[in-house]
Scaffold this active site. Structure first.
Site, PDB file in Angstrom:
ATOM      1  CG  LEU A  58      -1.807   1.230   1.422  1.00 45.19           C
ATOM      2  CD1 LEU A  58      -2.775   1.370   0.255  1.00 45.19           C
ATOM      3  CD2 LEU A  58      -2.550   1.136   2.744  1.00 45.19           C
ATOM      4  CG  ASP A  59      -0.801   4.686  -0.050  1.00 49.33           C
ATOM      5  OD1 ASP A  59      -1.307   4.665  -1.184  1.00 49.33           O
ATOM      6  OD2 ASP A  59      -1.449   4.943   0.979  1.00 49.33           O
ATOM      7  CB  SER A  60       5.160   1.056  -0.693  1.00 56.21           C
ATOM      8  OG  SER A  60       4.729   1.247   0.635  1.00 56.21           O
TER       9      SER A  60
END
EC number: 3.5.1.10
Length: 324
Positions: free
Chosen positions: A267-269
């Site tokens: 997530l969001d990486s």
């Protein structure tokens, strides 16, 4: 490290003459107005670093009567890898588009390139995309207006959301007027409707999550197999959970941001494409704070998509990008 091209580079006399007269490292946008028969092209190249790559690529363009307008090269320190992006103009009669692809592919094979992509905007089909969103409309509205004005070089195949929209809204009337289909696929924690989404987007070139608040699974990303671009509401890492703008406002932050990145299983990486920031102060109320945040998200997403379509974005290792 940025590698500068100089007279010491092994360019042929013809290629270097063409290169030296026209190369602009921080050059202007492609412009075919120089000649009525010359049209612009873009080529990006990513391969192991060896001597002579610039010369070979420049020779390829010059040998067909092409003229280089801009050439960027990046070779990271202590890494045996080479990145380049060239902008050029050429006569499609002397250098047919199909032959151009074959010529660059030959060079790619010679240097075991990880990536070699050429685009001729006036001849190649536009990228076909689908937009996914939830409740918030601001990024979608911005993209639709830019697309209508011809400033977003894509074809929008459909809009997918997990929320219903009334048929008489500005967005729905716009989509109907331009024959862009709208699909409402309600999701639950147990069923993310990913198979249905995959069926709708199977013919697209990439996806844009324009504030889509659902997680895409690793199985979805593997099945789709192409790039997915997401706009995030802050500089990563940032405030997480519900109502992040209010969290930041309540915390009294002085700088807000937006991040556009590729979607990965974590997530969001994913690798970052674009980031933007703007100052806020104690004089901002919640309404002005949120407005500034949404404006930043719109600008950041548009800039990232523009860069992607112009072949300015290349993968750099596992977690980074090169953005020319």
């Amino acid at each position: 490290m940025i590698r500068r091209v100089s007279t010491n580079t092994c360019l042929s006399a013809t290629a270097f003459g063409t290169f030296r007269k026209s190369c602009k490292f921080h050059g202007e946008s492609l412009d075919s107005s120089v000649s009525p028969i010359l049209i612009p092209g873009v080529h990006v190249f990513h391969c192991p670093d060896v001597v002579g790559i610039v010369a070979k690529l420049s020779d390829c363009i010059a040998a067909k009567g092409g003229n280089i307008l801009g050439y960027d090269v990046f070779v990271p320190e202590n890494k045996n890898v080479f990145y380049s992006r060239s902008e050029f103009i050429f006569d499609p009669v002397k250098w047919p588009r199909s032959q151009m692809g074959e010529d660059f592919q030959t060079i790619a094979q010679k240097y075991s390139a990880m990536s070699s992509v050429v685009r001729v905007p006036s001849l190649d089909p536009k990228y076909k995309i689908a937009l996914l969103l939830s409740k918030q409309d601001h990024c979608l509205v911005e993209m639709l207006h830019k697309w209508q004005d011809g400033k977003l070089p894509v074809d929008i195949s459909c809009v997918i959301s997990n929320h219903e929209r009334a048929p008489n809204t500005h967005i729905m009337r716009f989509l109907q007027r331009h024959n862009i289909s709208y699909h409402c696929l309600s999701t639950t924690d147990q069923n993310k409707i990913e198979e249905e989404i995959l069926e709708l987007v199977k013919d697209t070139d990439f996806l844009v999550l324009a504030r889509y608040m659902q997680l895409l699974s690793g199985n979805f990303l593997k099945s789709y197999g192409k790039d997915v671009i997401n706009i995030h509401h802050g500089l990563l890492p940032s405030f997480k959970g519900r109502n992040p703008a209010k969290q930041a406002f309540d915390a009294g932050v002085k700088l807000i941001g937006a991040t556009t990145h590729f979607v990965t299983e974590e997530l969001d990486s994913g690798p970052i494409i674009e980031q933007m920031v703007e100052r806020v102060s104690h004089r901002d109320n919640l309404r002005s704070f949120v407005q500034k945040s949404e404006d930043l998200e719109k600008k950041c997403l548009m800039k990232a998509i523009q860069s992607y379509c112009e072949l300015r974005v290349l993968p750099y290792g596992t977690h980074k990008t090169v953005v020319f």
